[in-house]
Scaffold this motif. Structure first.
Motif, PDB file in Angstrom:
ATOM      1  N   THR A 193       0.564  -1.755   0.036  1.00 40.19           N
ATOM      2  CA  THR A 193       0.208  -0.158   0.002  1.00 40.19           C
ATOM      3  C   THR A 193       0.623   1.128  -0.060  1.00 40.19           C
ATOM      4  OG1 THR A 193      -0.295  -0.429   2.666  1.00 40.19           O
ATOM      5  CG2 THR A 193      -2.378  -0.845   0.706  1.00 40.19           C
ATOM      6  N   ASN A 194       2.057   1.038   0.785  1.00 39.50           N
ATOM      7  CA  ASN A 194       2.467   2.759   0.495  1.00 39.50           C
ATOM      8  C   ASN A 194       3.999   2.415  -0.923  1.00 39.50           C
ATOM      9  OD1 ASN A 194       1.301   3.466   3.318  1.00 39.50           O
ATOM     10  ND2 ASN A 194       2.592   2.602   4.494  1.00 39.50           N
ATOM     11  N   ASN A 195       3.660   1.949  -1.582  1.00 40.86           N
ATOM     12  CA  ASN A 195       5.207   1.937  -2.454  1.00 40.86           C
ATOM     13  C   ASN A 195       6.300   1.528  -1.943  1.00 40.86           C
ATOM     14  OD1 ASN A 195       4.339   1.777  -4.896  1.00 40.86           O
ATOM     15  ND2 ASN A 195       3.128   3.410  -5.156  1.00 40.86           N
ATOM     16  N   ILE A 196       6.658   0.654  -1.291  1.00 36.85           N
ATOM     17  CA  ILE A 196       7.904   0.638  -0.361  1.00 36.85           C
ATOM     18  C   ILE A 196       8.372  -0.109  -1.535  1.00 36.85           C
ATOM     19  CG2 ILE A 196       9.528  -0.214   1.157  1.00 36.85           C
ATOM     20  CD1 ILE A 196       7.010   0.387   3.045  1.00 36.85           C
ATOM     21  N   ARG A 197       9.587   0.176  -2.079  1.00 34.93           N
ATOM     22  CA  ARG A 197      10.446  -0.355  -3.181  1.00 34.93           C
ATOM     23  C   ARG A 197      11.628  -1.425  -2.268  1.00 34.93           C
ATOM     24  NH1 ARG A 197      10.700   0.267  -8.137  1.00 34.93           N
ATOM     25  NH2 ARG A 197      13.045   0.116  -8.302  1.00 34.93           N
ATOM     26  N   THR A 198      11.345  -2.537  -2.950  1.00 32.65           N
ATOM     27  CA  THR A 198      12.091  -3.686  -1.886  1.00 32.65           C
ATOM     28  C   THR A 198      13.971  -3.503  -2.721  1.00 32.65           C
ATOM     29  OG1 THR A 198      10.668  -4.782  -1.212  1.00 32.65           O
ATOM     30  CG2 THR A 198      13.039  -5.677  -1.131  1.00 32.65           C
ATOM     31  N   THR A 199      14.845  -3.216  -1.845  1.00 34.08           N
ATOM     32  CA  THR A 199      16.353  -2.534  -2.476  1.00 34.08           C
ATOM     33  C   THR A 199      16.721  -4.076  -1.521  1.00 34.08           C
ATOM     34  OG1 THR A 199      16.940  -1.605  -0.323  1.00 34.08           O
ATOM     35  CG2 THR A 199      15.940  -0.530  -2.250  1.00 34.08           C
ATOM     36  N   LYS A 200      16.939  -4.457  -0.441  1.00 36.10           N
ATOM     37  CA  LYS A 200      17.326  -5.917  -0.537  1.00 36.10           C
ATOM     38  C   LYS A 200      16.354  -7.106   0.069  1.00 36.10           C
ATOM     39  CE  LYS A 200      21.758  -7.534   2.284  1.00 36.10           C
ATOM     40  NZ  LYS A 200      21.377  -8.943   2.855  1.00 36.10           N
ATOM     41  N   GLY A 201      16.663  -8.155  -0.686  1.00 36.97           N
ATOM     42  CA  GLY A 201      15.679  -9.402  -0.217  1.00 36.97           C
ATOM     43  C   GLY A 201      15.671 -10.563   0.442  1.00 36.97           C
ATOM     44  N   LEU A 202      15.466 -11.488   1.153  1.00 38.26           N
ATOM     45  CA  LEU A 202      16.234 -12.765   1.113  1.00 38.26           C
ATOM     46  C   LEU A 202      16.163 -13.101  -0.572  1.00 38.26           C
ATOM     47  CD1 LEU A 202      16.107 -14.408   3.585  1.00 38.26           C
ATOM     48  CD2 LEU A 202      14.633 -15.457   3.263  1.00 38.26           C
ATOM     49  N   PRO A 203      17.276 -14.085  -0.571  1.00 37.37           N
ATOM     50  CA  PRO A 203      18.326 -14.267  -1.992  1.00 37.37           C
ATOM     51  C   PRO A 203      16.797 -15.552  -2.180  1.00 37.37           C
ATOM     52  CG  PRO A 203      19.582 -14.734   0.166  1.00 37.37           C
ATOM     53  CD  PRO A 203      18.666 -14.406   0.351  1.00 37.37           C
ATOM     54  N   PHE A 204      16.637 -15.540  -3.477  1.00 37.04           N
ATOM     55  CA  PHE A 204      15.773 -16.831  -4.133  1.00 37.04           C
ATOM     56  C   PHE A 204      15.861 -17.153  -5.573  1.00 37.04           C
ATOM     57  CE2 PHE A 204      12.998 -14.116  -6.731  1.00 37.04           C
ATOM     58  CZ  PHE A 204      12.983 -13.423  -6.417  1.00 37.04           C
ATOM     59  N   GLY A 205      15.118 -18.119  -5.306  1.00 35.41           N
ATOM     60  CA  GLY A 205      15.721 -18.651  -7.051  1.00 35.41           C
ATOM     61  C   GLY A 205      14.181 -19.233  -7.319  1.00 35.41           C
ATOM     62  N   THR A 206      14.489 -19.514  -8.990  1.00 34.88           N
ATOM     63  CA  THR A 206      12.936 -19.984  -9.594  1.00 34.88           C
ATOM     64  C   THR A 206      13.185 -21.118 -10.542  1.00 34.88           C
ATOM     65  OG1 THR A 206      12.043 -18.639 -11.445  1.00 34.88           O
ATOM     66  CG2 THR A 206      12.133 -17.324  -9.427  1.00 34.88           C
ATOM     67  N   VAL A 207      12.233 -22.053 -10.572  1.00 30.39           N
ATOM     68  CA  VAL A 207      11.861 -22.891 -11.717  1.00 30.39           C
ATOM     69  C   VAL A 207      10.376 -23.056 -12.075  1.00 30.39           C
ATOM     70  CG1 VAL A 207      11.672 -25.872 -12.109  1.00 30.39           C
ATOM     71  CG2 VAL A 207      13.045 -24.774  -9.828  1.00 30.39           C
ATOM     72  N   LEU A 208      10.044 -22.227 -13.308  1.00 29.10           N
ATOM     73  CA  LEU A 208       9.270 -22.116 -14.015  1.00 29.10           C
ATOM     74  C   LEU A 208       7.990 -22.905 -14.878  1.00 29.10           C
ATOM     75  CD1 LEU A 208       7.483 -19.480 -14.387  1.00 29.10           C
ATOM     76  CD2 LEU A 208       9.214 -19.801 -16.658  1.00 29.10           C
ATOM     77  N   THR A 209       7.225 -23.187 -14.204  1.00 26.56           N
ATOM     78  CA  THR A 209       6.078 -24.011 -14.642  1.00 26.56           C
ATOM     79  C   THR A 209       5.249 -23.974 -15.319  1.00 26.56           C
ATOM     80  OG1 THR A 209       4.478 -24.034 -12.623  1.00 26.56           O
ATOM     81  CG2 THR A 209       6.328 -25.367 -12.231  1.00 26.56           C
TER      82      THR A 209
END
Ligand code: NZQ
Ligand code: ZN
Length: 386
Positions: free
Chosen positions: A120-136
């Protein structure tokens, strides 16, 4: 062409059997939370491939992320991440699972009290917990961008978030995953990717010759492979081209140096929030009305698209532009995608006013490539889409 900056750090592992290489991408000492959706991965063999590739790791699972990832469910995953001190997230799914994972990546390191504020407050994330993806499921491009869209049933909201801290570290794109996707979702994927290109192309000419031609080549490829993908998802050549087109449609490349619109998505998200209509289908409902309403502002690009994509070579700019809108509707119809709101719900009366009211409340006064569309315009566009 406008000035631009472009940075996309995502490593793509594309092709058959690439899931085997998962363990090369995730740190060996990671405590992994494997996130997935309603369970399709347990029927089509993807779950088994992923868990086999991760057999040396500590892996905890969180399943049940629904299409249009729901905030209340994600909050349960967030508790697990904190209690079990998870260090790495792995999304195995379509746009909903990947977007849900992006939200969790941001929320895990968020210092405020209520993670919904990120949206709601449009907070841009500059650092997040690392993640990867497997696209299905090829469709959204979420596997190669840093944006996400999260739904909250309690308030019937669907809001976007993002930031440079939310790029996946890697994404695995194995085209054979499409073999188990139902026709309806394949049609959605084609329509979503097609509209992503239109949002970044159907504006006004700015002399960006290469961006235009890359965008057009994605559209042409999607049109070429669409019937093949729908009729025979085992056709690897078609599947591979479909998958890469979807990723290229929204990895940021074609929007660099050009004006972009995104009003179709802004209005479409409200239709999903209000009625639960599949994301891609909401775009097919809004886009034709949006182009008709903004005809003068968009007619040159509409005519260019008519010529280059649909081979409409006769007539005035206006005639070609009109033909472009009709050809687009016909393309959606051929995919069995309806293009009127009344095809999806009988309760459409008042929808335009409600969306307009929401946009006013949020202060969304300048949508579209000219940043000029007001909630009043939005009301008219949505009414045209009934
Ligand atoms: O939940 P499971 O069991 O996995 O089933 C899913 C779901 O029911 C199924 N599916 C996925 N892969 C499959 C499969 N079924 C069989 N075989 C497979 N290999 O497909 C159904 C839909 O999945 P979902 O992830 O919801 O679809 P999609 O990828 O279209 O994602 C839609 C979401 O992404 C957002 C949308 O708003 C929506 O919430 N978007 C995200 C964007 C982004 N991050 O850049 C941009 C887009 O414009 C969009 O807004
Ligand atoms: Zn979309």
């Amino acid at each position: 062409m406008n000035n631009f900056e472009y940075q996309n750090p995502i490593k793509i592992l594309f092709g058959e059997n690439q899931i085997e290489n998962l363990s090369k991408e995730i740190p060996k000492d990671a405590k992994v939370l494997l996130l997935y959706g309603g369970g399709s991965i347990k029927q089509n063999g993807i779950y088994e491939q992923v868990t086999t590739a991760l057999k040396e790791y500590k892996v905890i699972e969180f399943g049940g992320i629904p299409a249009n990832p729901e905030y209340a469910i994600l909050i349960n995953a967030l508790k697990m991440i904190k209690e079990l001190e998870i260090t790495y997230l792995l999304a195995v799914g379509g746009g909903s699972v990947i977007d849900g994972t992006k939200f969790l990546s941001a929320a895990a390191l968020y210092k405020g009290d209520t993670p919904w504020d990120i949206l709601t407050n449009n907070i841009r994330t500059t650092k997040g917990l690392p993640f990867g993806t497997v696209l299905t499921l090829p469709a959204t491009g979420s596997e190669m961008n840093s944006g996400a869209v999260i739904t909250r049933d309690e308030t019937k909201e669907k809001l976007a978030m993002g930031g440079p801290g939310l790029f996946p570290q890697f994404s695995i794109l194995d085209p054979t995953v499409i073999q188990s996707i139902p026709k309806r979702q394949l049609a959605n994927g084609i329509t979503d990717a097609f509209t992503h290109v239109l949002e970044q192309y159907m504006t006004y000419p700015i002399g960006a010759l290469l961006q235009d031609r890359i965008a057009e080549s994605i559209l042409q490829t999607l049109i070429e492979v669409a019937p093949k993908v729908i009729n025979d998802p085992k056709d690897y050549k078609a599947a591979a081209n479909f998958m890469w087109s979807c990723t290229m449609a929204l990895n940021g490349l074609i929007q660099k140096g050009v004006p972009t619109d995104w009003a179709v998505h802004a209005m479409g998200h409200e239709l999903t929030a209000l009625f639960g209509i599949d994301h891609a289908r909401t775009l097919a409902v809004i886009a034709p009305s949006h182009y008709r309403y903004n005809f003068n502002a968009k007619k040159e690009k509409l005519a260019q698209y008519a010529e280059r994509i649909w081979n409409v070579t006769e007539g005035t700019t206006e005639e070609k532009a009109n033909a472009a809108i009709e050809k687009t509707e016909m393309f959606f119809h051929a995919l069995d995608i309806h293009t009127k709101l009344s095809d999806y719900t009988a309760n459409y009366e008042g929808t335009a006013q409600e969306i307009s009211r929401r946009f006013t409340e949020r202060g969304w006064n300048g949508l579209g490539e000219h940043k000029k569309l007001t909630p009043n315009d939005v009301e008219k566009i949505v009414t045209l889409a009934y």
